[in-house]
Design a protein around this motif. Structure first.
Motif, PDB file in Angstrom:
ATOM      1  N   TRP A  82      81.842  70.882  55.825  1.00  0.00           N
ATOM      2  CA  TRP A  82      81.720  69.423  55.832  1.00  0.00           C
ATOM      3  C   TRP A  82      82.792  68.785  54.968  1.00  0.00           C
ATOM      4  O   TRP A  82      83.342  67.743  55.321  1.00  0.00           O
ATOM      5  CB  TRP A  82      80.334  69.008  55.335  1.00  0.00           C
ATOM      6  N   TRP A  83      83.108  69.407  53.837  1.00  0.00           N
ATOM      7  CA  TRP A  83      84.063  68.799  52.906  1.00  0.00           C
ATOM      8  C   TRP A  83      85.510  69.049  53.294  1.00  0.00           C
ATOM      9  O   TRP A  83      86.423  68.545  52.661  1.00  0.00           O
ATOM     10  CB  TRP A  83      83.763  69.248  51.479  1.00  0.00           C
ATOM     11  N   THR A  84      85.708  69.833  54.349  1.00  0.00           N
ATOM     12  CA  THR A  84      87.056  69.958  54.913  1.00  0.00           C
ATOM     13  C   THR A  84      87.174  69.136  56.195  1.00  0.00           C
ATOM     14  O   THR A  84      88.157  69.255  56.929  1.00  0.00           O
ATOM     15  CB  THR A  84      87.409  71.427  55.197  1.00  0.00           C
ATOM     16  N   GLY A  85      86.154  68.313  56.475  1.00  0.00           N
ATOM     17  CA  GLY A  85      86.223  67.380  57.587  1.00  0.00           C
ATOM     18  C   GLY A  85      85.450  67.758  58.835  1.00  0.00           C
ATOM     19  O   GLY A  85      85.401  66.983  59.787  1.00  0.00           O
TER      20      GLY A  85
ATOM     21  N   GLY B 237      69.260  73.698  61.947  1.00  0.00           N
ATOM     22  CA  GLY B 237      69.151  72.531  61.084  1.00  0.00           C
ATOM     23  C   GLY B 237      70.123  71.440  61.455  1.00  0.00           C
ATOM     24  O   GLY B 237      70.504  71.287  62.615  1.00  0.00           O
ATOM     25  N   GLU B 238      70.540  70.666  60.465  1.00  0.00           N
ATOM     26  CA  GLU B 238      71.323  69.466  60.699  1.00  0.00           C
ATOM     27  C   GLU B 238      72.806  69.651  60.392  1.00  0.00           C
ATOM     28  O   GLU B 238      73.204  70.561  59.659  1.00  0.00           O
ATOM     29  CB  GLU B 238      70.783  68.317  59.840  1.00  0.00           C
ATOM     30  N   SER B 239      73.581  68.722  60.912  1.00  0.00           N
ATOM     31  CA  SER B 239      74.983  68.579  60.560  1.00  0.00           C
ATOM     32  C   SER B 239      75.112  67.405  59.591  1.00  0.00           C
ATOM     33  O   SER B 239      74.162  66.642  59.366  1.00  0.00           O
ATOM     34  CB  SER B 239      75.822  68.308  61.804  1.00  0.00           C
ATOM     35  N   ALA B 240      76.317  67.224  59.060  1.00  0.00           N
ATOM     36  CA  ALA B 240      76.570  66.063  58.210  1.00  0.00           C
ATOM     37  C   ALA B 240      76.402  64.772  59.002  1.00  0.00           C
ATOM     38  O   ALA B 240      75.869  63.778  58.494  1.00  0.00           O
ATOM     39  CB  ALA B 240      77.970  66.150  57.620  1.00  0.00           C
ATOM     40  N   HIS B 241      76.841  64.783  60.255  1.00  0.00           N
ATOM     41  CA  HIS B 241      76.662  63.603  61.106  1.00  0.00           C
ATOM     42  C   HIS B 241      75.179  63.276  61.301  1.00  0.00           C
ATOM     43  O   HIS B 241      74.782  62.106  61.306  1.00  0.00           O
ATOM     44  CB  HIS B 241      77.327  63.812  62.462  1.00  0.00           C
ATOM     45  N   ASP B 242      74.345  64.312  61.474  1.00  0.00           N
ATOM     46  CA  ASP B 242      72.904  64.093  61.641  1.00  0.00           C
ATOM     47  C   ASP B 242      72.313  63.406  60.410  1.00  0.00           C
ATOM     48  O   ASP B 242      71.510  62.469  60.532  1.00  0.00           O
ATOM     49  CB  ASP B 242      72.181  65.424  61.869  1.00  0.00           C
ATOM     50  N   LEU B 243      72.689  63.905  59.239  1.00  0.00           N
ATOM     51  CA  LEU B 243      72.185  63.325  57.991  1.00  0.00           C
ATOM     52  C   LEU B 243      72.591  61.863  57.875  1.00  0.00           C
ATOM     53  O   LEU B 243      71.763  60.988  57.595  1.00  0.00           O
ATOM     54  CB  LEU B 243      72.702  64.140  56.803  1.00  0.00           C
TER      55      LEU B 243
END
Length: 210
Positions: free
Chosen positions: A107-110, A119-125
């Motif tokens: 996530w922190w590399t884009g 589970g979830e992705s950063a976009h889901d959160l």
């Protein structure tokens, strides 16, 4: 207007280094309760107009002393709980933690579409978290306090800042303070970010959700 994001206090799941993302989750332990009281004292002189928390017990327990210091109630919201770890829920073994850290690092590399297994992705959160922020800050003056979770706060704050600011690990009861700024491209500017080196019994350097 400022948005004050507060991470919950310590739980026994933190001490066990256990992935705990499904509400209601573990309650605060003795240290966590003391941390919550200290957070209430820290924010007692701030112009707090409302206090909000996720559905997790630990978030509501942390929010209670903050609200009490201002004679307010805690409003509980769906959508601002920790990023869901799916198949890794309840695990504290090395394999599970390494799997989480790999996705978290992506996530922190884009790569915001990287998913935790089941589970979830950063976009889901962000899709569930940011609308809550918009609702609770719309037309408000003063400080709006939202007690939430380490990974969720970091992902949401980065989005609110337009993914332009460096974000850091948030310790138990650490604060991330954003100020509404019409001149900023995203509408928000960073006012303050608590950070500390993780210690044993808290969370991993990556911010494993608990």
């Amino acid at each position: 207007m400022r948005l004050v994001l507060v991470r919950h206090g310590q739980t026994d799941a933190n001490v066990r280094r256990e992935l705990d993302s499904v509400p209601p989750g573990a309650p605060l332990n003795e240290l966590g309760l003391a941390q919550a009281d200290a957070a209430g004292e820290r924010l007692a002189t701030h112009p707090v107009t409302s206090v909000h928390a996720s559905r997790a017990t630990r978030a509501q327990q942390t929010a209670a002393p903050i609200a009490a210091a201002h004679g307010l109630d805690v409003t509980v919201h769906d959508g601002v709980h920790e990023v869901f770890v799916g198949d890794l829920e309840g695990r504290s073994d090395r394999e599970a933690r390494e799997h989480f850290d790999t996705v978290y690092a992506a996530w922190w590399t884009g790569d915001l579409d990287a998913h935790l297994p089941g589970g979830e992705s950063a976009h889901d959160l962000r899709a569930r978290y940011l609308p809550v922020v918009e609702r609770i800050t719309d037309g408000v003056h003063g400080d709006v306090v939202l007690v939430s979770h380490g990974a969720a706060i970091r992902l949401a704050a980065a989005a609110l800042l337009g993914d332009t600011a460096e974000t850091l690990y948030v310790p138990n009861t650490g604060l991330v303070v954003l100020v509404a700024d019409p001149a900023a491209p995203s509408g928000w500017a960073l006012d303050h970010w608590d950070s500390a080196v993780p210690v044993p019994g808290d969370v991993t350097a990556g911010g494993t959700p608990r």
